[in-house]
Design an enzyme around this catalytic site. Structure first.
Site, PDB file in Angstrom:
ATOM      1  N   LYS A 114       9.451   4.366  -5.785  1.00 35.14           N
ATOM      2  CA  LYS A 114       8.978   4.786  -6.936  1.00 35.14           C
ATOM      3  C   LYS A 114      10.793   4.382  -8.275  1.00 35.14           C
ATOM      4  CE  LYS A 114       5.739   7.659  -5.896  1.00 35.14           C
ATOM      5  NZ  LYS A 114       5.025   9.537  -5.764  1.00 35.14           N
ATOM      6  N   LYS A 196      -4.312  -2.925  -0.467  1.00 26.87           N
ATOM      7  CA  LYS A 196      -5.265  -1.992  -0.538  1.00 26.87           C
ATOM      8  C   LYS A 196      -6.627  -1.692  -1.688  1.00 26.87           C
ATOM      9  CE  LYS A 196      -3.873   2.050   1.277  1.00 26.87           C
ATOM     10  NZ  LYS A 196      -2.375   3.286   2.083  1.00 26.87           N
ATOM     11  N   LYS A 199      -6.356   2.501  -7.436  1.00 26.72           N
ATOM     12  CA  LYS A 199      -6.782   2.483  -9.051  1.00 26.72           C
ATOM     13  C   LYS A 199      -6.274   1.936  -9.737  1.00 26.72           C
ATOM     14  CE  LYS A 199      -3.403   5.463  -9.247  1.00 26.72           C
ATOM     15  NZ  LYS A 199      -2.711   5.774  -9.035  1.00 26.72           N
TER      16      LYS A 199
END
Ligand code: TRP
Length: 333
Positions: A114, A196, A199
């Site tokens: 991240k 995967k 969104k």
């Protein structure tokens, strides 16, 4: 009466729920609440480690509460709540910050990923996230925490923190086991079967609130494989696109892979893709309609998350009081 084992799971409302979430863990929760004493919460405190739009965050959390109920989580049979409604999470989170080492946190792969993605906002919360997650878990003394592969390291550090704390103060926390659910399919993106469903790639992702025409379009455009046989056969290595569609079709219809291969033998991909799309539309339709109905009933929803927060608080505060006492804080009386 035998006590049920306690299970806890948190979900970050950082994106709209999609078919991958549903066919993965979500679909199995209604069975779990029969078997275990379950705590489910929306981890809204965690979401602000990444900048959020306030109105969107609020709407998402409410939508997801409604979606969980629509997916069959009976709020009478489990404890469904919003993390920020139970202050003990933030309170224990701080205490555990002081029992979590800089070095351990530096090794967390999710932090490294991240931080690399948001170089302009590597905030302290992003770094100490695992200590808050440990607090989320330990407050409820669960026997196990069902998580995906990507969260396993977070459950491991939680166990380390709990063991460290118990080592100093005695048996305060139950040591939870991670539990990688065996059931639940891993659903890939419709237009990129190597990653995967997520969104962040909307055309490859079917959300639980997508309209039927959008779902059908996405399935019709789904990437299939460029092999020459062009037949519906489950072979994830050679034919990742078709195999993903077979998995989805199997999950929503309850049919086995063999039955599906037989039914579509000689029909090619052109007939298969719309059939999968239609089956998904019919599976998601009642969920979407029920979610919309619940969202329109603000009083009911509020009643659910308020009752959930009250129930959760009673358990969480008991653990927090014990921790405060152990570390030497003066009770308020
Ligand atoms: N970190 C989890 C995720 O991103 C969400 C989460 C927060 C969680 N607290 C938790 C999961 C406690 C399990 C238990 O998916």
């Amino acid at each position: 009466m035998e006590e049920k084992k306690v299970m806890l799971s948190g979900i970050q409302p950082s994106g709209d729920l999609h078919l991958g979430n549903y066919l993965g863990p979500l679909r199995h929760w209604p069975e779990m609440i029969e078997e275990f004493d379950c705590y489910f919460f929306l981890a809204d405190l965690h979401t602000i480690t990444v900048r959020q739009d306030p109105a969107q965050l609020r709407r998402r959390v409410l939508t997801q509460v409604a979606q969980y109920i629509a997916c069959g989580l009976d709020p009478e049979k489990c404890t469904l709540f919003i993390q920020s409604h139970v202050p003990a999470h933030a309170q224990l989170g701080w205490v555990l910050d002081c029992y979590t080492m800089f070095g351990e946190l530096s090794r967390m792969t999710q932090f490294k990923d991240k931080a690399a993605k948001q170089k302009e906002n590597i905030n302290a919360g992003l770094f100490t996230y695992p200590a808050l997650m440990a607090a989320d878990i330990l407050l409820y003394q669960p026997d196990f925490v069902p998580v995906g592969e990507d969260q396993k390291q977070h459950v491991e550090i939680c166990r380390d923190i709990a063991e460290r704390f118990n080592g100093i103060y005695g048996e305060v926390f139950k040591i939870p086991a991670p539990h990688i659910p065996k059931v639940g399919a891993r659903i890939m993106s419709l237009n990129d079967p190597s990653s995967k469903m997520s969104k962040s790639n909307l055309e490859g992702c079917v959300t639980l609130m997508d309209k039927p025409e959008d779902i059908l379009r996405k399935f019709k455009r789904a990437v299939t494989d460029s092999d020459t046989e062009r037949c519906v056969r489950f072979a994830p290595q050679e034919k990742p696109g078709v195999s993903n569609l077979i998995q989805i079709y199997a999950a929503v219809t309850g049919k086995s892979f063999e039955e599906i291969e037989e039914a579509f033998a000689g029909k090619g991909y052109g007939a298969f893709k719309p059939a999968v799309g239609e089956a998904v539309v019919e599976t998601l339709r009642p969920i979407r309609e029920e979610t919309e109905r619940l969202l329109a009933d603000k009083a009911y929803l509020e009643g659910v998350y308020k009752a959930g927060a009250e129930r959760a608080s009673r358990v969480a505060e008991k653990t927090l009081r014990k921790v405060y006492k152990k570390v030497g804080f003066v009770p308020r009386g």
